[in-house]
Write an enzyme that holds these catalytic residues in place. Structure first.
Site, PDB file in Angstrom:
ATOM      1  CE1 TYR A  46      18.648  -0.336  83.420  1.00 22.72           C
ATOM      2  CE2 TYR A  46      17.357   1.682  83.521  1.00 22.72           C
ATOM      3  CZ  TYR A  46      17.991   0.703  82.792  1.00 22.72           C
ATOM      4  OH  TYR A  46      17.976   0.755  81.420  1.00 22.72           O
ATOM      5  CG  HIS A  53      21.734  -1.527  73.200  1.00 16.48           C
ATOM      6  ND1 HIS A  53      21.802  -2.859  73.526  1.00 16.48           N
ATOM      7  CD2 HIS A  53      21.296  -0.901  74.329  1.00 16.48           C
ATOM      8  CE1 HIS A  53      21.415  -3.021  74.788  1.00 16.48           C
ATOM      9  NE2 HIS A  53      21.114  -1.848  75.295  1.00 16.48           N
ATOM     10  CB  ALA A  95      22.199   3.506  75.707  1.00 13.84           C
ATOM     11  NE  ARG A 110      14.679  -2.437  79.788  1.00 16.84           N
ATOM     12  CZ  ARG A 110      15.504  -1.423  80.043  1.00 16.84           C
ATOM     13  NH1 ARG A 110      16.758  -1.664  80.401  1.00 16.84           N
ATOM     14  NH2 ARG A 110      15.076  -0.178  79.949  1.00 16.84           N
ATOM     15  CG  HIS A 153      23.478  -5.348  79.891  1.00 12.85           C
ATOM     16  ND1 HIS A 153      23.718  -4.063  79.456  1.00 12.85           N
ATOM     17  CD2 HIS A 153      24.069  -6.169  78.997  1.00 12.85           C
ATOM     18  CE1 HIS A 153      24.413  -4.110  78.333  1.00 12.85           C
ATOM     19  NE2 HIS A 153      24.643  -5.374  78.040  1.00 12.85           N
ATOM     20  CG  ASP A 192      36.331  -1.317  66.041  1.00 12.01           C
ATOM     21  OD1 ASP A 192      35.887  -2.456  65.801  1.00 12.01           O
ATOM     22  OD2 ASP A 192      36.268  -0.379  65.218  1.00 12.01           O
ATOM     23  N   PRO A 202      26.978   5.418  79.951  1.00 10.75           N
ATOM     24  CG  PRO A 202      26.509   6.216  77.818  1.00 10.75           C
ATOM     25  CD  PRO A 202      27.222   5.133  78.542  1.00 10.75           C
ATOM     26  CG  ASN A 203      21.844   7.962  80.861  1.00  9.35           C
ATOM     27  OD1 ASN A 203      21.801   9.140  81.172  1.00  9.35           O
ATOM     28  ND2 ASN A 203      21.731   7.549  79.613  1.00  9.35           N
ATOM     29  CG  ASN A 232      26.008  -1.858  82.482  1.00 11.68           C
ATOM     30  OD1 ASN A 232      25.618  -1.665  81.329  1.00 11.68           O
ATOM     31  ND2 ASN A 232      25.209  -1.824  83.532  1.00 11.68           N
TER      32      ASN A 232
END
Ligand code: DQA
Length: 147
Positions: free
Chosen positions: A24, A81, A78, A108, A101, A88, A11-12, A75
């Site tokens: 970034y 985390h 989020a 951070r 990352h 899995d 995501p993002n 990568n």
């Protein structure tokens, strides 16, 4: 080498270059893809480069990689985390995994210090920006050649 290395982005990461450039950087995801493809040509390996904002899509791609990839560079953004589903899927894939990352997650917020992906990863590269993807490809090529 017959099968490819699948490079999966979460995501993002589609906003790379525009999103928080102080953290970034200014390279776009397309720049990162092109750099990965150039490195893959030098290493004489094939890469599949993908990004999704959706956990289930990433799980589907990891399951696809289980059947078709030699290794996975991921990568997960989020989701690193939070996502036991991605952990899995990576464990079920039974392939070498390298986690990347762009930022140094350990410098951070505390919630970024734990990654579920790491539990399935052979190695983790973080904090080096887009070069981390290229180092991951070098390491993966080495790993696969020594098998
Ligand atoms: C990231 C770090 C994550 O904590 C964050 O949620 C991201 C990007 C990185 O590449 O530095 O989306 O994975």
């Amino acid at each position: 080498m017959q099968s490819s290395i699948h490079i999966l982005n979460g995501p993002n990461l589609n906003l790379l270059g525009k999103r928080e450039p102080a953290i970034y950087g200014t390279d776009t995801l397309d720049d990162v893809r092109r750099a990965c493809e150039a490195r893959a040509r030098k290493l004489d390996i094939a890469v599949v480069f993908r990004q999704s904002n959706h956990e289930g899509q990433l799980v589907d791609w990891i399951q696809e990689a289980r059947d078709t990839a030699a290794g996975i560079v991921i990568n997960a953004g989020a989701l690193s985390h939070t996502s036991i589903a991605i952990l899995d899927a990576l464990q079920a894939a039974d392939k070498p995994v390298i986690e990347v990352h762009l930022s140094n997650i350990y410098r951070r917020e505390v919630f970024r210090h734990h990654s579920y992906v790491s539990a399935a990863a052979k190695g983790v590269i973080c904090g080096l920006g887009p070069i981390g993807y290229l180092l991951a490809l070098d390491a993966m090529a080495d790993l696969l050649a020594s098998r």
